[in-house]
Scaffold this motif. Sequence first.
Motif, PDB file in Angstrom:
ATOM      1  N   TYR A  82       0.845  -1.189   0.000  1.00  0.00           N
ATOM      2  CA  TYR A  82       0.000   0.000   0.000  1.00  0.00           C
ATOM      3  C   TYR A  82       0.882   1.241   0.000  1.00  0.00           C
ATOM      4  O   TYR A  82       1.980   1.228   0.531  1.00  0.00           O
ATOM      5  N   GLN A  83       0.382   2.301  -0.594  1.00  0.00           N
ATOM      6  CA  GLN A  83       1.092   3.570  -0.586  1.00  0.00           C
ATOM      7  C   GLN A  83       0.242   4.584   0.166  1.00  0.00           C
ATOM      8  O   GLN A  83      -0.934   4.777  -0.161  1.00  0.00           O
ATOM      9  N   ALA A  84       0.827   5.206   1.167  1.00  0.00           N
ATOM     10  CA  ALA A  84       0.110   6.198   1.976  1.00  0.00           C
ATOM     11  C   ALA A  84       0.286   7.579   1.360  1.00  0.00           C
ATOM     12  O   ALA A  84       1.389   7.953   0.970  1.00  0.00           O
ATOM     13  N   LYS A  85      -0.822   8.310   1.278  1.00  0.00           N
ATOM     14  CA  LYS A  85      -0.780   9.691   0.793  1.00  0.00           C
ATOM     15  C   LYS A  85      -0.632  10.603   2.005  1.00  0.00           C
ATOM     16  O   LYS A  85      -1.595  10.885   2.706  1.00  0.00           O
ATOM     17  N   ILE A  86       0.604  11.042   2.231  1.00  0.00           N
ATOM     18  CA  ILE A  86       0.895  11.903   3.378  1.00  0.00           C
ATOM     19  C   ILE A  86       1.223  13.298   2.849  1.00  0.00           C
ATOM     20  O   ILE A  86       2.031  13.446   1.945  1.00  0.00           O
ATOM     21  N   THR A  87       0.573  14.305   3.423  1.00  0.00           N
ATOM     22  CA  THR A  87       0.789  15.684   2.990  1.00  0.00           C
ATOM     23  C   THR A  87       1.627  16.427   4.027  1.00  0.00           C
ATOM     24  O   THR A  87       1.953  15.892   5.085  1.00  0.00           O
ATOM     25  N   GLU A  88       1.949  17.660   3.705  1.00  0.00           N
ATOM     26  CA  GLU A  88       2.706  18.500   4.647  1.00  0.00           C
ATOM     27  C   GLU A  88       1.924  18.743   5.930  1.00  0.00           C
ATOM     28  O   GLU A  88       2.498  18.893   6.997  1.00  0.00           O
ATOM     29  N   GLU A  89       0.596  18.782   5.824  1.00  0.00           N
ATOM     30  CA  GLU A  89      -0.240  19.073   6.991  1.00  0.00           C
ATOM     31  C   GLU A  89      -0.471  17.844   7.868  1.00  0.00           C
ATOM     32  O   GLU A  89      -0.965  17.966   8.981  1.00  0.00           O
ATOM     33  N   THR A  90      -0.127  16.656   7.374  1.00  0.00           N
ATOM     34  CA  THR A  90      -0.368  15.434   8.129  1.00  0.00           C
ATOM     35  C   THR A  90       0.459  15.435   9.413  1.00  0.00           C
ATOM     36  O   THR A  90       1.661  15.690   9.387  1.00  0.00           O
ATOM     37  N   ARG A  91      -0.214  15.164  10.511  1.00  0.00           N
ATOM     38  CA  ARG A  91       0.445  15.106  11.811  1.00  0.00           C
ATOM     39  C   ARG A  91       1.308  13.847  11.857  1.00  0.00           C
ATOM     40  O   ARG A  91       0.833  12.742  11.608  1.00  0.00           O
ATOM     41  N   LYS A  92       2.576  14.025  12.144  1.00  0.00           N
ATOM     42  CA  LYS A  92       3.490  12.897  12.222  1.00  0.00           C
ATOM     43  C   LYS A  92       3.898  12.698  13.674  1.00  0.00           C
ATOM     44  O   LYS A  92       4.351  13.610  14.332  1.00  0.00           O
ATOM     45  N   LEU A  93       3.716  11.486  14.152  1.00  0.00           N
ATOM     46  CA  LEU A  93       4.019  11.174  15.539  1.00  0.00           C
ATOM     47  C   LEU A  93       5.301  10.363  15.622  1.00  0.00           C
ATOM     48  O   LEU A  93       5.745   9.768  14.642  1.00  0.00           O
ATOM     49  N   GLU A  94       5.873  10.310  16.791  1.00  0.00           N
ATOM     50  CA  GLU A  94       7.089   9.530  17.025  1.00  0.00           C
ATOM     51  C   GLU A  94       6.765   8.052  16.877  1.00  0.00           C
ATOM     52  O   GLU A  94       5.798   7.551  17.428  1.00  0.00           O
ATOM     53  N   ASN A  95       7.580   7.353  16.118  1.00  0.00           N
ATOM     54  CA  ASN A  95       7.381   5.929  15.897  1.00  0.00           C
ATOM     55  C   ASN A  95       8.437   5.153  16.683  1.00  0.00           C
ATOM     56  O   ASN A  95       9.626   5.295  16.436  1.00  0.00           O
ATOM     57  N   THR A  96       8.009   4.348  17.615  1.00  0.00           N
ATOM     58  CA  THR A  96       8.921   3.551  18.418  1.00  0.00           C
ATOM     59  C   THR A  96       8.938   2.132  17.879  1.00  0.00           C
ATOM     60  O   THR A  96       7.890   1.520  17.706  1.00  0.00           O
ATOM     61  N   MET A  97      10.126   1.628  17.631  1.00  0.00           N
ATOM     62  CA  MET A  97      10.251   0.272  17.103  1.00  0.00           C
ATOM     63  C   MET A  97       9.852  -0.740  18.171  1.00  0.00           C
ATOM     64  O   MET A  97      10.111  -0.557  19.360  1.00  0.00           O
ATOM     65  N   PHE A  98       9.248  -1.819  17.741  1.00  0.00           N
ATOM     66  CA  PHE A  98       8.815  -2.884  18.629  1.00  0.00           C
ATOM     67  C   PHE A  98      10.024  -3.700  19.065  1.00  0.00           C
ATOM     68  O   PHE A  98      10.852  -4.095  18.249  1.00  0.00           O
ATOM     69  N   ASP A  99      10.145  -3.954  20.345  1.00  0.00           N
ATOM     70  CA  ASP A  99      11.232  -4.772  20.891  1.00  0.00           C
ATOM     71  C   ASP A  99      10.632  -6.061  21.421  1.00  0.00           C
ATOM     72  O   ASP A  99      10.010  -6.077  22.486  1.00  0.00           O
ATOM     73  N   PRO A 100      10.815  -7.181  20.693  1.00  0.00           N
ATOM     74  CA  PRO A 100      10.214  -8.447  21.142  1.00  0.00           C
ATOM     75  C   PRO A 100      10.834  -8.969  22.434  1.00  0.00           C
ATOM     76  O   PRO A 100      10.251  -9.803  23.117  1.00  0.00           O
ATOM     77  N   ASN A 101      12.007  -8.474  22.815  1.00  0.00           N
ATOM     78  CA  ASN A 101      12.689  -8.945  24.027  1.00  0.00           C
ATOM     79  C   ASN A 101      12.429  -8.053  25.240  1.00  0.00           C
ATOM     80  O   ASN A 101      13.016  -8.258  26.298  1.00  0.00           O
ATOM     81  N   ALA A 102      11.579  -7.088  25.081  1.00  0.00           N
ATOM     82  CA  ALA A 102      11.290  -6.162  26.181  1.00  0.00           C
ATOM     83  C   ALA A 102      10.589  -6.904  27.307  1.00  0.00           C
ATOM     84  O   ALA A 102       9.760  -7.777  27.083  1.00  0.00           O
ATOM     85  N   GLU A 103      10.947  -6.530  28.513  1.00  0.00           N
ATOM     86  CA  GLU A 103      10.298  -7.126  29.680  1.00  0.00           C
ATOM     87  C   GLU A 103       9.151  -6.227  30.111  1.00  0.00           C
ATOM     88  O   GLU A 103       9.350  -5.052  30.396  1.00  0.00           O
ATOM     89  N   LEU A 104       7.992  -6.816  30.143  1.00  0.00           N
ATOM     90  CA  LEU A 104       6.810  -6.068  30.532  1.00  0.00           C
ATOM     91  C   LEU A 104       6.535  -6.278  32.012  1.00  0.00           C
ATOM     92  O   LEU A 104       6.769  -7.367  32.549  1.00  0.00           O
ATOM     93  N   PRO A 105       6.059  -5.252  32.696  1.00  0.00           N
ATOM     94  CA  PRO A 105       5.728  -5.425  34.113  1.00  0.00           C
ATOM     95  C   PRO A 105       4.561  -6.398  34.245  1.00  0.00           C
ATOM     96  O   PRO A 105       3.714  -6.486  33.353  1.00  0.00           O
ATOM     97  N   PRO A 106       4.521  -7.129  35.363  1.00  0.00           N
ATOM     98  CA  PRO A 106       3.405  -8.069  35.537  1.00  0.00           C
ATOM     99  C   PRO A 106       2.085  -7.287  35.648  1.00  0.00           C
ATOM    100  O   PRO A 106       2.069  -6.152  36.112  1.00  0.00           O
TER     101      PRO A 106
END
Length: 113
Positions: A82-106
């Motif tokens: 798919y191709q996303a149509k992103i314009t100058e006005e499109t709000r861009k948020l911080e993208n954090t990469m997924f870490d499969p080895n991350a330890e999650l709190p219980p």
Amino acid sequence: MCALRKEALKWYKTLQRTKDQVFAGDQRAIEAARQRIREEYVKNKDLTNEKDIKEKIKIAHDVDLELRSAVVQAVKIDDNVYQAKITEETRKLENTMFDPNAELPPPRSKKCK
């Protein structure tokens, strides 16, 4: 009251132009947005309370801003591509990469009273 009427009509036209830009190339989305914008304006055409009219104008402004900054069209190019149509006005948020080895709190246990 005349000034508020002119401003409401200005926002009606602005929303119509915005939907044409945001949904360019997608006739179904353009038609659905056109109908929805018209329905809302027709539903509120008889408002006389200045406070209510100003509130509706603010909503129109917020909808315009949201359409311009948050709606992204994705066009299917190939299978699973798919191709996303992103314009100058499109709000861009911080993208954090997924870490499969991350330890999650219980998970917290809920205590019943």
